[in-house]
Design an enzyme around this catalytic site. Structure first.
Site, PDB file in Angstrom:
ATOM      1  N   GLN A 175      49.435  28.596  40.185  1.00  0.00           N
ATOM      2  CA  GLN A 175      49.437  28.246  38.762  1.00  0.00           C
ATOM      3  C   GLN A 175      50.719  28.707  38.092  1.00  0.00           C
ATOM      4  O   GLN A 175      51.294  27.979  37.274  1.00  0.00           O
ATOM      5  CB  GLN A 175      48.207  28.837  38.063  1.00  0.00           C
ATOM      6  CG  GLN A 175      46.918  28.154  38.518  1.00  0.00           C
ATOM      7  CD  GLN A 175      45.674  28.718  37.871  1.00  0.00           C
ATOM      8  OE1 GLN A 175      45.739  29.629  37.049  1.00  0.00           O
ATOM      9  NE2 GLN A 175      44.532  28.185  38.251  1.00  0.00           N
ATOM     10  N   ASP A 321      40.001  30.767  46.669  1.00  0.00           N
ATOM     11  CA  ASP A 321      38.795  30.394  45.918  1.00  0.00           C
ATOM     12  C   ASP A 321      37.535  30.407  46.787  1.00  0.00           C
ATOM     13  O   ASP A 321      36.433  30.200  46.276  1.00  0.00           O
ATOM     14  CB  ASP A 321      38.973  29.005  45.292  1.00  0.00           C
ATOM     15  CG  ASP A 321      40.084  29.015  44.247  1.00  0.00           C
ATOM     16  OD1 ASP A 321      40.381  30.101  43.710  1.00  0.00           O
ATOM     17  OD2 ASP A 321      40.669  27.950  44.004  1.00  0.00           O
ATOM     18  N   ARG A 352      35.489  38.445  40.736  1.00  0.00           N
ATOM     19  CA  ARG A 352      34.732  37.950  41.899  1.00  0.00           C
ATOM     20  C   ARG A 352      34.472  39.029  42.941  1.00  0.00           C
ATOM     21  O   ARG A 352      33.608  38.841  43.807  1.00  0.00           O
ATOM     22  CB  ARG A 352      35.450  36.733  42.515  1.00  0.00           C
ATOM     23  CG  ARG A 352      35.309  35.501  41.639  1.00  0.00           C
ATOM     24  CD  ARG A 352      36.005  34.271  42.188  1.00  0.00           C
ATOM     25  NE  ARG A 352      35.685  33.120  41.342  1.00  0.00           N
ATOM     26  CZ  ARG A 352      36.350  31.969  41.336  1.00  0.00           C
ATOM     27  NH1 ARG A 352      37.400  31.804  42.146  1.00  0.00           N
ATOM     28  NH2 ARG A 352      35.986  30.991  40.540  1.00  0.00           N
TER      29      ARG A 352
HETATM   30  O1  SPQ Z   1      41.509  26.668  37.220  1.00  0.00           O
HETATM   31  P1  SPQ Z   1      40.895  27.986  37.550  1.00  0.00           P
HETATM   32  O2  SPQ Z   1      39.823  28.332  36.557  1.00  0.00           O
HETATM   33  O3  SPQ Z   1      41.914  29.088  37.669  1.00  0.00           O
HETATM   34  O4  SPQ Z   1      40.187  27.787  38.981  1.00  0.00           O
HETATM   35  C1  SPQ Z   1      40.197  28.478  40.246  1.00  0.00           C
HETATM   36  C2  SPQ Z   1      38.804  28.148  40.898  1.00  0.00           C
HETATM   37  O5  SPQ Z   1      38.193  28.982  41.565  1.00  0.00           O
HETATM   38  O6  SPQ Z   1      38.384  26.998  40.750  1.00  0.00           O
HETATM   39  C3  SPQ Z   1      40.424  29.983  40.153  1.00  0.00           C
HETATM   40  F1  SPQ Z   1      39.599  30.654  39.495  1.00  0.00           F
HETATM   41  O7  SPQ Z   1      41.182  27.908  41.135  1.00  0.00           O
HETATM   42  C4  SPQ Z   1      42.598  28.087  41.026  1.00  0.00           C
HETATM   43  C5  SPQ Z   1      43.124  28.918  42.198  1.00  0.00           C
HETATM   44  O8  SPQ Z   1      42.497  30.149  42.293  1.00  0.00           O
HETATM   45  C6  SPQ Z   1      43.258  26.727  41.035  1.00  0.00           C
HETATM   46  C7  SPQ Z   1      44.727  26.759  41.318  1.00  0.00           C
HETATM   47  C8  SPQ Z   1      45.550  25.559  41.063  1.00  0.00           C
HETATM   48  O9  SPQ Z   1      45.010  24.434  40.940  1.00  0.00           O
HETATM   49  O10 SPQ Z   1      46.795  25.700  41.002  1.00  0.00           O
HETATM   50  C9  SPQ Z   1      45.348  27.864  41.847  1.00  0.00           C
HETATM   51  C10 SPQ Z   1      44.646  29.144  42.121  1.00  0.00           C
HETATM   52  O11 SPQ Z   1      44.920  30.067  41.083  1.00  0.00           O
HETATM   53  P2  SPQ Z   1      46.184  31.062  41.135  1.00  0.00           P
HETATM   54  O12 SPQ Z   1      45.991  31.957  39.936  1.00  0.00           O
HETATM   55  O13 SPQ Z   1      46.053  31.815  42.420  1.00  0.00           O
HETATM   56  O14 SPQ Z   1      47.411  30.274  41.039  1.00  0.00           O
END
Ligand code: SPQ
Length: 441
Positions: A175, A321, A352
């Site tokens: 993200q 996830d 989590r």
């Molecule tokens: O969108 P959200 O709420 O952050 O969703 C989650 C999930 O479990 O569905 C995390 F809580 O997924 C993220 C994932 O953990 C989705 C994502 C992406 O689409 O880029 C990246 C991951 O997050 P991060 O913080 O590790 O970049």
């Protein structure tokens, strides 16, 4: 139905998973398809779009910024792109619900617009850390206000010229990487992000699919600002993060044999397969193809005797996830499973690590939370019980799967957010052989 309703799931013990199942579209890819389709020149047709609350929040946000979007209709969405400079100021704050992906990626994209925006979310999203994106964006020249605690609402001041930066991610996060790259499309010069470990690369792949040049050199990924996107068609594969519940369920429930169809197996997402295989799972990858720059396959899983492992830290971002349901696999595995290096799990839709440790303890599983992971001594029978999912979709579904091996009913509170990522979970799980239903709240 409001999010404050306490949707309760009840899962009866036992059963096995069988048949062929196609889980809904990939959430990460669905968000990105709306964002890039909206900014492209021309019409983008998306099939297999996830009609879950998270990706629908992204879709609505772009409608609120003047983008004409048809659908979704059975997973088909047609986006009439407005071009890189075609978004219009929304008349109200954009509500991104429960979705960290929507908020963090859009924050980067909106930092480069000529108008102001405010991003808001639900209680869970409003407690998640946002400085991780607003700090690097500020280095690029963006002006974004957060609360004193570094959380949403995010107030983005438009019309600030951005310039490229070289940014080393302090945590392995797709993200943050995607946020900076999307801001980089609007920045003067070159924007580069260095990852401490590989994270999901859907943004990079999809940018390339829309004709935008992305350079990758080992851990470094770069874009040059000022380009444009060309509309294209996107076939969203089934979400491996949703398939994961059935992969674990079939592994732990004797007599199971399930095939998960058309699942995205991008190598930055397949940690679940590797970890389960190391635990002794029987997983076959069938009919591998590629759709729209993403590898896809059917995944066949048969039950097996799992054993505990030390989960290699390099696999953590590739399965980030899937840990709620992997902890259930560990509870059913003979011996001890140790997870380290996963402190990021504490800042997801819930903490989590703690929420899973509490839920497993409620069933009588020997699980100890650590600052950055969990130690689970598995293989002993566990009971039914009552679980608080803390409004976290993946916790709710993980405990429904746990019922396959429980000694009694598992009742799970606060399950409304299953709709964010897997709206037909109850129906598909029921068809596959899990006795789970929604009970009156
Ligand atoms: O969108 P959200 O709420 O952050 O969703 C989650 C999930 O479990 O569905 C995390 F809580 O997924 C993220 C994932 O953990 C989705 C994502 C992406 O689409 O880029 C990246 C991951 O997050 P991060 O913080 O590790 O970049």
């Amino acid at each position: 139905m409001s999010h404050h309703d306490n949707i309760i799931f009840q899962a009866r013990p036992g059963g096995r998973l069988q048949g062929r199942v196609r889980v809904p579209g990939d959430k990460s890819i669905s968000h990105r398809a709306i964002m890039l389709g909206a900014l492209a020149e021309g019409t983008t047709t998306v099939t297999g779009f996830l009609e879950g609350e998270d990706s629908l929040a992204t879709l609505q946000a772009f409608r609120d910024m003047g983008v004409d979007i048809d659908g979704p209709d059975a997973g088909r969405v047609v986006i009439h792109g407005v071009g890189m400079r075609g978004l219009r100021a929304p008349s109200a704050p954009l509500d991104l619900g429960n979705s960290g992906t929507a908020m963090r990626l859009m924050c980067g994209l909106l930092a480069g617009q000529g108008f102001d925006t405010t991003l808001v979310g639900d209680a869970s999203l409003s407690s998640r850390p946002m400085k991780r994106v607003t700090d690097p964006l500020a280095q690029m020249g963006a002006v974004i206000d957060t609360t004193a605690g570094g959380t949403a609402p995010l107030r983005i001041t438009g019309g600030k010229p951005l310039h490229g930066i070289d940014y080393r991610l302090p945590v392995a996060s797709a993200q943050i990487k995607s946020c900076i790259l999307l801001a980089g499309l609007y920045a003067e010069g070159r924007t580069c992000v260095t990852e401490p470990a590989p994270t999901r690369d859907h943004t990079e792949r999809m940018l390339a699919g829309f004709g935008y040049r992305v350079e990758r050199d080992g851990a470094i990924v770069c874009v040059e600002g000022g380009g444009s996107l060309r509309a294209c068609d996107i076939d969203v594969p089934a979400d491996i993060s949703s398939a994961a519940f059935f992969m674990v369920g079939a592994s732990i429930a004797e007599g199971s044999d399930i095939t998960l169809e058309h699942v995205g197996i991008n190598p930055t997402r397949t940690g679940i397969i590797e970890i389960l295989r190391q635990m002794g799972a029987d997983i076959e990858i069938l009919d591998q193809t590629e759709v729209g720059g993403e590898p896809v396959a059917d995944i066949r899983v048969r039950s097996s005797r799992l054993h505990g492992i030390e989960i290699p830290e390099a696999l953590v971002p590739l399965a980030i996830d899937e840990f709620p349901v992997l902890f259930v696999a560990a509870a059913c595995a003979e011996g001890t499973t140790v997870l380290r290096g996963a402190e990021e799990l504490r800042v997801k839709e819930s903490d989590r690590i703690q929420v899973m440790a509490d839920g497993l303890a409620a069933l009588g599983v020997d699980a100890t939370a650590t600052p950055d992971g969990m130690v689970i001594r598995g293989g002993r029978a566990y009971a039914g019980g009552r679980i608080d999912s803390h409004g976290d979709h993946r916790i709710a579904m993980a405990f429904a799967i746990a019922a396959l091996r429980a000694g009694g009913d598992i009742t799970i509170d606060d399950c409304a957010n299953v709709n964010t990522s897997f709206p037909n979970f109850l129906e598909l799980a029921g068809m596959a052989g899990l006795a789970v239903s929604q009970v009156a709240s």
